[in-house]
Design a protein around this motif. Sequence first.
Motif, mmCIF file in Angstrom:
data_model
loop_
_atom_site.group_PDB
_atom_site.id
_atom_site.type_symbol
_atom_site.label_atom_id
_atom_site.label_comp_id
_atom_site.label_asym_id
_atom_site.label_seq_id
_atom_site.Cartn_x
_atom_site.Cartn_y
_atom_site.Cartn_z
ATOM 1 N N ALA A 193 0.853 -1.191 0.000
ATOM 2 C CA ALA A 193 0.000 0.000 0.000
ATOM 3 C C ALA A 193 0.887 1.239 0.000
ATOM 4 N N GLY A 194 0.297 2.374 -0.291
ATOM 5 C CA GLY A 194 0.998 3.639 -0.186
ATOM 6 C C GLY A 194 1.636 4.147 -1.451
ATOM 7 N N ARG A 195 1.723 3.309 -2.479
ATOM 8 C CA ARG A 195 2.313 3.769 -3.730
ATOM 9 C C ARG A 195 1.230 4.226 -4.707
ATOM 10 N N PHE A 196 0.309 3.323 -5.025
ATOM 11 C CA PHE A 196 -0.799 3.655 -5.924
ATOM 12 C C PHE A 196 -2.105 3.872 -5.165
ATOM 13 N N TRP A 197 -2.194 3.295 -3.973
ATOM 14 C CA TRP A 197 -3.417 3.372 -3.182
ATOM 15 C C TRP A 197 -3.114 3.069 -1.724
ATOM 16 N N ASP A 198 -3.980 3.543 -0.862
ATOM 17 C CA ASP A 198 -4.030 3.170 0.549
ATOM 18 C C ASP A 198 -5.295 2.340 0.732
ATOM 19 N N VAL A 199 -5.415 1.688 1.877
ATOM 20 C CA VAL A 199 -6.628 0.927 2.185
ATOM 21 C C VAL A 199 -7.119 1.346 3.566
ATOM 22 N N VAL A 200 -8.391 1.691 3.635
ATOM 23 C CA VAL A 200 -9.046 1.890 4.924
ATOM 24 C C VAL A 200 -9.931 0.677 5.125
ATOM 25 N N SER A 201 -9.672 -0.059 6.219
ATOM 26 C CA SER A 201 -10.379 -1.290 6.524
ATOM 27 C C SER A 201 -11.236 -1.082 7.775
ATOM 28 N N VAL A 202 -12.490 -1.545 7.700
ATOM 29 C CA VAL A 202 -13.430 -1.386 8.818
ATOM 30 C C VAL A 202 -14.165 -2.710 9.040
ATOM 31 N N PRO A 203 -14.791 -2.885 10.218
ATOM 32 C CA PRO A 203 -15.597 -4.087 10.446
ATOM 33 C C PRO A 203 -16.654 -4.240 9.345
ATOM 34 N N ASP A 204 -16.955 -5.491 9.005
ATOM 35 C CA ASP A 204 -17.804 -5.747 7.837
ATOM 36 C C ASP A 204 -19.184 -5.112 7.898
ATOM 37 N N GLN A 205 -19.818 -5.104 9.039
ATOM 38 C CA GLN A 205 -21.152 -4.515 9.130
ATOM 39 C C GLN A 205 -21.107 -3.027 8.773
ATOM 40 N N LEU A 250 -10.189 1.033 -1.192
ATOM 41 C CA LEU A 250 -8.963 1.587 -1.756
ATOM 42 C C LEU A 250 -9.187 3.067 -2.065
ATOM 43 N N LEU A 251 -8.273 3.896 -1.597
ATOM 44 C CA LEU A 251 -8.350 5.331 -1.808
ATOM 45 C C LEU A 251 -6.973 5.877 -2.136
ATOM 46 N N PRO A 252 -6.881 7.108 -2.616
ATOM 47 C CA PRO A 252 -5.574 7.645 -2.994
ATOM 48 C C PRO A 252 -4.593 7.644 -1.832
ATOM 49 N N PRO A 253 -3.320 7.393 -2.127
ATOM 50 C CA PRO A 253 -2.319 7.410 -1.055
ATOM 51 C C PRO A 253 -2.168 8.824 -0.496
ATOM 52 N N ASP A 254 -2.084 8.896 0.811
ATOM 53 C CA ASP A 254 -1.921 10.190 1.478
ATOM 54 C C ASP A 254 -1.134 9.958 2.757
ATOM 55 N N PRO A 255 0.188 10.155 2.705
ATOM 56 C CA PRO A 255 1.020 9.874 3.884
ATOM 57 C C PRO A 255 0.683 10.745 5.086
ATOM 58 N N GLY A 256 0.039 11.878 4.861
ATOM 59 C CA GLY A 256 -0.283 12.763 5.979
ATOM 60 C C GLY A 256 -1.660 12.552 6.573
ATOM 61 N N SER A 257 -2.454 11.650 5.986
ATOM 62 C CA SER A 257 -3.821 11.464 6.484
ATOM 63 C C SER A 257 -3.815 10.726 7.814
ATOM 64 N N ALA A 290 -4.022 1.227 6.029
ATOM 65 C CA ALA A 290 -2.796 0.648 5.464
ATOM 66 C C ALA A 290 -2.238 1.640 4.453
ATOM 67 N N SER A 291 -1.031 2.123 4.724
ATOM 68 C CA SER A 291 -0.376 3.092 3.858
ATOM 69 C C SER A 291 1.053 2.636 3.603
ATOM 70 N N LYS A 292 1.922 3.554 3.239
ATOM 71 C CA LYS A 292 3.319 3.237 2.923
ATOM 72 C C LYS A 292 3.914 2.335 3.998
ATOM 73 N N GLY A 293 4.529 1.234 3.580
ATOM 74 C CA GLY A 293 5.137 0.287 4.504
ATOM 75 C C GLY A 293 4.206 -0.836 4.936
ATOM 76 N N SER A 294 2.938 -0.777 4.525
ATOM 77 C CA SER A 294 1.971 -1.832 4.847
ATOM 78 C C SER A 294 1.766 -2.719 3.624
ATOM 79 N N TRP A 295 1.493 -3.980 3.887
ATOM 80 C CA TRP A 295 1.239 -4.936 2.816
ATOM 81 C C TRP A 295 -0.178 -5.461 2.956
ATOM 82 N N VAL A 296 -0.854 -5.606 1.825
ATOM 83 C CA VAL A 296 -2.254 -6.015 1.807
ATOM 84 C C VAL A 296 -2.395 -7.270 0.949
ATOM 85 N N ALA A 297 -3.075 -8.273 1.480
ATOM 86 C CA ALA A 297 -3.350 -9.501 0.733
ATOM 87 C C ALA A 297 -4.554 -9.254 -0.170
#
Length: 155
Positions: A38-50, A82-89, A99-106
């Motif tokens: 994550a962090g190069r082309f996209w970041d991921v915000v993950s939340v509980p499924d409900q 998936l949303l735009p990468p933003d290291p300052g967010s 999950a941003s720069k330095g994070s890995w997503v399966a």
Amino acid sequence: MTDLIWTRGVEWLAAAAPDPKECKRQWDHGDGIALLEAGRFWDVVSVPDQLGLLTLDLLWRPSLPIPGPTLVDTAAHRVGFLLPPDPGSRWIGAGLRHASKGSWVAVPPPYRSARYLEWLIPPDGTGSLHAPTTLELALRQANGTLSVLAPLCGQ
């Protein structure tokens, strides 16, 4: 036309891998899951499924653009946007993970699910992502709805 969308989606998503050819090989011949940074082309915000499923429902409005790529992990009971990468967010909230720069997503390939991972909205290869402000507003609205419903459901 669908094959072209899948192909573009595969190429776009695999570009986030250190070795895109190896990534595609893992999707086709391995267990169907690749780890992407994550962090190069996209970041991921993950939340509980409900919360995530209600949020995605709120994002499907005629007045809004089509929602961006959205992933569900049925084993962990989480939805990832998936949303735009933003290291300052600074995404903050109970149960929220960013999950941003330095994070890995399966991730599975855009064209099929793999084990417990599945695309609710697969990437189409255009690079379209969730708009952070729109996503935040939908998450807030969904969270408010769930907090009102919790006492009614005995939670």
